[in-house]
Scaffold this active site. Structure first.
Site, PDB file in Angstrom:
ATOM      1  N   HIS A 149      -5.731   9.747  -7.837  1.00 55.35           N
ATOM      2  CA  HIS A 149      -5.004   8.852  -7.411  1.00 55.35           C
ATOM      3  C   HIS A 149      -5.671   7.605  -6.447  1.00 55.35           C
ATOM      4  O   HIS A 149      -4.963   6.544  -6.342  1.00 55.35           O
ATOM      5  CB  HIS A 149      -4.402   9.696  -6.076  1.00 55.35           C
ATOM      6  CG  HIS A 149      -2.924   9.018  -5.451  1.00 55.35           C
ATOM      7  ND1 HIS A 149      -1.919   9.041  -6.356  1.00 55.35           N
ATOM      8  CD2 HIS A 149      -2.528   8.741  -4.391  1.00 55.35           C
ATOM      9  CE1 HIS A 149      -1.060   8.576  -5.474  1.00 55.35           C
ATOM     10  NE2 HIS A 149      -1.474   8.407  -4.344  1.00 55.35           N
TER      11      HIS A 149
ATOM     12  N   SER B 143       1.208   4.209  -5.133  1.00 55.19           N
ATOM     13  CA  SER B 143       2.029   5.345  -4.837  1.00 55.19           C
ATOM     14  C   SER B 143       3.356   4.943  -4.118  1.00 55.19           C
ATOM     15  O   SER B 143       4.041   4.699  -4.648  1.00 55.19           O
ATOM     16  CB  SER B 143       1.021   6.037  -3.659  1.00 55.19           C
ATOM     17  OG  SER B 143       1.331   7.269  -3.211  1.00 55.19           O
TER      18      SER B 143
ATOM     19  N   HIS C 292       1.031  -1.175   0.196  1.00 48.98           N
ATOM     20  CA  HIS C 292       0.075   0.013   0.003  1.00 48.98           C
ATOM     21  C   HIS C 292       0.662   1.309   0.092  1.00 48.98           C
ATOM     22  O   HIS C 292       2.116   1.369   0.035  1.00 48.98           O
ATOM     23  CB  HIS C 292      -1.007  -0.134   1.237  1.00 48.98           C
ATOM     24  CG  HIS C 292      -0.236   0.186   2.276  1.00 48.98           C
ATOM     25  ND1 HIS C 292       0.309   0.991   3.156  1.00 48.98           N
ATOM     26  CD2 HIS C 292       0.202  -0.992   3.231  1.00 48.98           C
ATOM     27  CE1 HIS C 292       0.825   0.957   4.129  1.00 48.98           C
ATOM     28  NE2 HIS C 292       0.694  -0.389   4.466  1.00 48.98           N
TER      29      HIS C 292
END
Length: 443
Positions: A406, A233, A162
């Site tokens: 995002h 990310s 993550h």
């Protein structure tokens, strides 16, 4: 006179006023952060046996920071003329010397400003030194007696990593589409300092700390000889570092919204800080990123008010919305300490930027298949990052998802995303077989 008229022409007034207002706001925050430095210094001395020093008095030069140590210079150098002047006066009067990194690592967990609820301290009671992770096993094969090993023929493993201030919950909706990836064991990890994983105060949360914890918690105990990497990310930086260290084990890498900027004259860590946490008042998410990245003590205050009191905010949220459960995206924002988030931001996102080219070169040399997925409307990590990475890694596949930001680059299109993973993994496997065949013929 004409030049003056041009400078203050009516069309330029809104921008000039906005810039002046932003400069005033951040100057005010500079003063507040310096004042909070004294407040927290006093409170830490009262409530902690071994206080963790802040970085306000740090005097490390860029030359003194070894890349191999992976401690980002942005921890010490976040340029602000007003803040530097104020801290210069403080240093001149106090005459104190900055602490060494060894001294800085003395702190214990939890700190007085961290949450001490049962949920947030569970890792201390059951800590075996490993990260928390969630596994989604493929369905068992028909019980015809043909296969007796625990690792079924054709079964694959994939590690999902993550992003910042998130957790393994980010991948929960993707895991619901496991029927599309029915021969894959999916492993979603809570990174060090986030979710249900350990959050020690005597850790610098460097890139290599995160990589080593994934090795210790998943790769080694589960004996993962080969696996796919899927990351979002900030997790992309960790995935690339992991792949560069174990290129023979990584079957493919999927990078979703990777924070990568092309080469320029300025140091990569400073570029990452300025681009991802630019000092802007709008949009609100950008302003929040700037405050939490540039102001150590204001950021700690935000975590003290929000994270330490998350049970109160969750009760209020349930009361206002009438829902039994808090949205996991909101919940994840509180599942860290300021110490873990602050150091991960600087040492992984900023400091890791200095190591990305080296890691990309190792991945390219090993021939690991890479696909990049980026939202065209991403306001957190701009789509140009995906293009820059593609330019650096010409063999990578680049998918620009128009209309996605995002989060929605994954959320709301989980089934399509799972199908993209299946197609990419299948193509990667076929290409590897063809390469092996060609190598055999050549031999």
């Amino acid at each position: 006179m004409l030049a003056f008229a041009v400078i203050v022409s009516p069309s330029s007034w809104p921008r000039a006023v906005s810039s002046a207002f932003a400069a005033a706001v951040f100057a005010f925050l500079d003063v507040v952060d310096v004042l909070l430095c004294f407040v927290y210094g006093f409170l830490d001395a009262v409530f902690e046996d071994s206080p963790v020093s802040c970085y306000c008095h740090g005097s490390h030069s860029a030359a003194a920071l070894d890349d191999d140590d992976e401690v980002s210079d942005t921890l010490y150098h976040r340029r602000s003329a007003l803040r530097d002047a104020l801290m210069g006066l403080v240093r001149g009067r106090s005459g104190g010397s900055p602490e060494t990194e060894t001294e800085r690592r003395k702190g214990r967990s939890p700190r007085w400003s961290d949450c001490g609820c049962d949920s947030c301290r569970a890792w201390q009671r059951h800590d075996d030194g490993r990260l928390h992770f969630v596994a989604n096993q493929p369905p068992p094969p028909p019980n015809d007696g043909a296969v007796t090993t625990t690792q079924q023929s054709g079964e694959e493993d994939a590690i999902f990593i993550h992003g910042f201030t998130s957790s393994s919950s980010f991948w929960a909706t993707v895991f619901r589409e496991s029927s599309i990836l029915n021969n894959c064991r999916m492993l979603a990890v809570d990174l060090l300092g986030f979710g249900k994983s350990p959050k020690p105060a005597n850790c610098m949360y460097r890139l290599k700390d995160h990589v080593e914890m994934i090795e210790r918690s998943l790769i080694d105990p589960l004996n993962l000889s080969s696996f796919h990497l899927v990351s979002h990310s900030m997790g992309c930086i960790i995935a690339l570092a992991l792949a560069a260290k174990h290129p023979e084990r990584v079957r493919s890498i999927t990078l979703i919204a990777p924070p990568y900027f092309g080469a320029c004259e300025e140091k990569a860590s400073q570029v990452a800080l300025k681009r991802l946490a630019e000092k802007k008042l709008w949009p609100p998410l950008q302003f929040g990123s700037a405050v939490m990245s540039w102001y150590e003590h204001i950021g700690r205050t935000v975590c003290f008010l929000v994270c330490k009191n998350h049970l109160l905010w969750e009760r209020l949220f349930r009361l206002i919305t009438g829902k039994r459960d808090v949205d996991f995206l909101l919940g994840d924002l509180t599942k860290h300490t300021h110490h873990s988030a602050w150091h991960t931001m600087h040492n992984v996102i900023c400091g890791g930027a200095m190591l990305q080219d080296r890691n990309l070169e190792a991945v390219e040399a090993a021939g690991v298949p890479v696909q990049v997925i980026h939202g065209g409307d991403d306001q957190v990590v701009p789509a140009e990052c995906g293009r820059h990475l593609k330019a650096k890694l010409p063999g990578a596949e680049l998918r620009l998802m128009e209309g996605c930001d995002h989060k929605t680059v994954v959320f709301g299109r989980e089934r399509g995303f799972a199908e993209e993973l299946r197609a990419f993994w299948s193509a990667s496997h076929q290409n590897k077989q063809l390469a092996a065949s060609a190598s055999g013929w050549a031999g």
